[in-house]
Design a protein around this motif. Structure first.
Motif, PDB file in Angstrom:
ATOM      1  N   ASP A  90      56.317  79.046  49.360  1.00  0.00           N
ATOM      2  CA  ASP A  90      57.322  79.570  48.423  1.00  0.00           C
ATOM      3  C   ASP A  90      57.867  78.458  47.529  1.00  0.00           C
ATOM      4  O   ASP A  90      58.114  78.679  46.331  1.00  0.00           O
ATOM      5  CB  ASP A  90      58.479  80.206  49.191  1.00  0.00           C
ATOM      6  N   GLY A  91      58.058  77.281  48.111  1.00  0.00           N
ATOM      7  CA  GLY A  91      58.586  76.169  47.335  1.00  0.00           C
ATOM      8  C   GLY A  91      57.641  75.732  46.228  1.00  0.00           C
ATOM      9  O   GLY A  91      58.059  75.506  45.077  1.00  0.00           O
ATOM     10  N   LEU A 124      57.872  76.084  41.766  1.00  0.00           N
ATOM     11  CA  LEU A 124      57.534  75.118  40.712  1.00  0.00           C
ATOM     12  C   LEU A 124      56.529  75.708  39.736  1.00  0.00           C
ATOM     13  O   LEU A 124      56.608  75.470  38.524  1.00  0.00           O
ATOM     14  CB  LEU A 124      56.954  73.838  41.338  1.00  0.00           C
ATOM     15  N   LEU A 125      55.580  76.473  40.267  1.00  0.00           N
ATOM     16  CA  LEU A 125      54.553  77.072  39.417  1.00  0.00           C
ATOM     17  C   LEU A 125      55.158  78.015  38.385  1.00  0.00           C
ATOM     18  O   LEU A 125      54.747  78.024  37.211  1.00  0.00           O
ATOM     19  CB  LEU A 125      53.553  77.833  40.302  1.00  0.00           C
ATOM     20  N   LEU A 126      56.140  78.797  38.810  1.00  0.00           N
ATOM     21  CA  LEU A 126      56.665  79.869  37.966  1.00  0.00           C
ATOM     22  C   LEU A 126      57.820  79.433  37.068  1.00  0.00           C
ATOM     23  O   LEU A 126      58.171  80.154  36.132  1.00  0.00           O
ATOM     24  CB  LEU A 126      57.112  81.042  38.842  1.00  0.00           C
ATOM     25  N   ALA A 127      58.420  78.288  37.351  1.00  0.00           N
ATOM     26  CA  ALA A 127      59.574  77.847  36.568  1.00  0.00           C
ATOM     27  C   ALA A 127      59.123  77.221  35.250  1.00  0.00           C
ATOM     28  O   ALA A 127      58.395  76.227  35.245  1.00  0.00           O
ATOM     29  CB  ALA A 127      60.386  76.829  37.361  1.00  0.00           C
ATOM     30  N   ASP A 128      59.530  77.797  34.157  1.00  0.00           N
ATOM     31  CA  ASP A 128      59.181  77.265  32.841  1.00  0.00           C
ATOM     32  C   ASP A 128      60.327  77.556  31.873  1.00  0.00           C
ATOM     33  O   ASP A 128      60.448  78.663  31.349  1.00  0.00           O
ATOM     34  CB  ASP A 128      57.889  77.902  32.337  1.00  0.00           C
ATOM     35  N   PRO A 129      61.195  76.587  31.644  1.00  0.00           N
ATOM     36  CA  PRO A 129      61.144  75.225  32.169  1.00  0.00           C
ATOM     37  C   PRO A 129      61.658  75.144  33.603  1.00  0.00           C
ATOM     38  O   PRO A 129      62.246  76.099  34.118  1.00  0.00           O
ATOM     39  CB  PRO A 129      62.066  74.451  31.216  1.00  0.00           C
ATOM     40  N   LEU A 130      61.453  73.988  34.199  1.00  0.00           N
ATOM     41  CA  LEU A 130      61.936  73.760  35.558  1.00  0.00           C
ATOM     42  C   LEU A 130      63.460  73.806  35.577  1.00  0.00           C
ATOM     43  O   LEU A 130      64.117  73.202  34.740  1.00  0.00           O
ATOM     44  CB  LEU A 130      61.451  72.388  36.028  1.00  0.00           C
ATOM     45  N   ASP A 139      63.687  72.775  49.579  1.00  0.00           N
ATOM     46  CA  ASP A 139      63.957  73.516  50.807  1.00  0.00           C
ATOM     47  C   ASP A 139      62.666  73.894  51.524  1.00  0.00           C
ATOM     48  O   ASP A 139      62.624  73.960  52.756  1.00  0.00           O
ATOM     49  CB  ASP A 139      64.770  74.774  50.490  1.00  0.00           C
ATOM     50  N   GLY A 140      61.600  74.151  50.753  1.00  0.00           N
ATOM     51  CA  GLY A 140      60.319  74.466  51.377  1.00  0.00           C
ATOM     52  C   GLY A 140      59.755  73.305  52.159  1.00  0.00           C
ATOM     53  O   GLY A 140      59.310  73.459  53.302  1.00  0.00           O
TER      54      GLY A 140
END
Length: 217
Positions: free
Chosen positions: A96-97, A101-107, A117-118
Motif C-alpha cells: 500500500d505504501g 507513491l505510484l498514484l500521488a501526482d504530485p507527491l 507507514d508501510g
C-alpha cells in the motif's frame, strides 16, 4: 545466504545492513528487503500506472492470508517470507505504501506518510515475530523510509515536503534488539543526514555502518 539470488536485487545500503544480521533473523530480513526492492522496481519503472497497480495487486493478494498458496511454486521472496505468514496485513501495508507513491501526482504529505507507514509496518511485523511488539522498530522503519525517500526525490517541491516531515520526527537513537541489527544500521545511516544525502555516501558512511553493525549504536 551468500549465494541467494535475492541479494542481487537489493540496493547497496540494504545489502550492507544485511551483512550484520545475526543468523536468527538474516533470512527474514532478506525476504522483507527483497519484497521492498521488488515493489520499488515496479513503481520506479512504471510507465503506465494502471499496469503497475495490477502488479502491486498481485503481490498484495499473495501476501493476504492464504495468498501464497496461489503463487508459482518456488517464488523465492514468498518462500523467504513464509515465517511471517499470519502477519500478512503488515506486509500488505508495504505494498500500500509503494502504491501511494505510484498514484500521488504530485507527491503530497498523505502519500509520503503512507509510504513511511508501510515500511514501518513491515519492520514492526518482523520485530513482532522475533521479539514481540516493538514500537522502536516501527519508529526506526518510518524514519529510514523518510530519509531514503528524501534522498531519491529530484523535484525540489516534493523533496521539501519530505524534509519538512523529517524535521518533525523524534530522531533519538533507536534501541533495538540484536536480532534487528540491520534495521539499526539503516536507521543510524538515516539519522546521519536525515534525507540531505543518500544513506551510503563516501567512507564516513561505511565506517558508520560498521560501527552500527557491530555495536548497534
Amino acid at each position: 545466504m551468500a549465494d541467494s539470488p535475492l541479494l542481487d536485487s537489493l540496493p547497496p545500503e540494504q545489502r550492507l545492513a544485511l551483512a550484520y544480521a545475526p543468523q536468527t533473523s538474516r533470512a527474514l530480513f532478506l525476504g522483507v528487503f527483497a519484497l521492498d526492492a521488488k515493489l520499488a522496481g515496479i513503481v520506479r519503472g512504471a510507465r503506465e500506472p494502471m499496469l503497475a497497480q495490477l502488479r502491486l495487486a498481485w503481490w498484495r493478494e499473495r501476501l493476504a492470508p492464504g495468498g501464497a498458496t496461489t503463487a508459482p511454486k518456488g517464488e523465492p521472496i514468498l518462500a523467504a517470507l513464509a515465517p511471517l505468514q499470519g502477519q500478512d496485513g503488515d506486509l500488505a501495508a508495504l505494498v500500500d505504501g509503494w502504491e501511494a507513491l505510484l498514484l500521488a501526482d504530485p507527491l503530497d504529505a498523505a502519500a509520503i506518510s503512507a509510504f513511511a507507514d508501510g515500511r514501518s509496518a513491515a519492520m514492526a511485523a518482523l520485530a513482532g515475530l522475533l521479539r514481540g511488539a516493538d514500537d522502536e522498530a516501527r519508529r526506526a522503519g518510518r524514519q529510514w523510509a523518510l530519509a531514503d525517500l528524501a534522498s531519491r526525490i529530484g523535484l525540489p517541491q516534493e523533496r521539501a515536503q519530505v524534509l519538512e516531515i523529517i524535521t518533525a520526527e523524534d530522531w533519538q537513537r533507536a534501541r533495538l534488539a540484536s536480532d534487528l541489527r540491520p534495521l539499526a544500521v539503516l536507521h543510524g545511516l538515516a539519522r546521519r543526514h536525515r534525507g540531505a544525502r543518500p544513506l551510503v555516501t563516501g567512507p564516513g558512511s561505511l565506517l558508520a555502518a560498521i560501527r552500527l553493525g557491530v555495536t548497534g549504536f
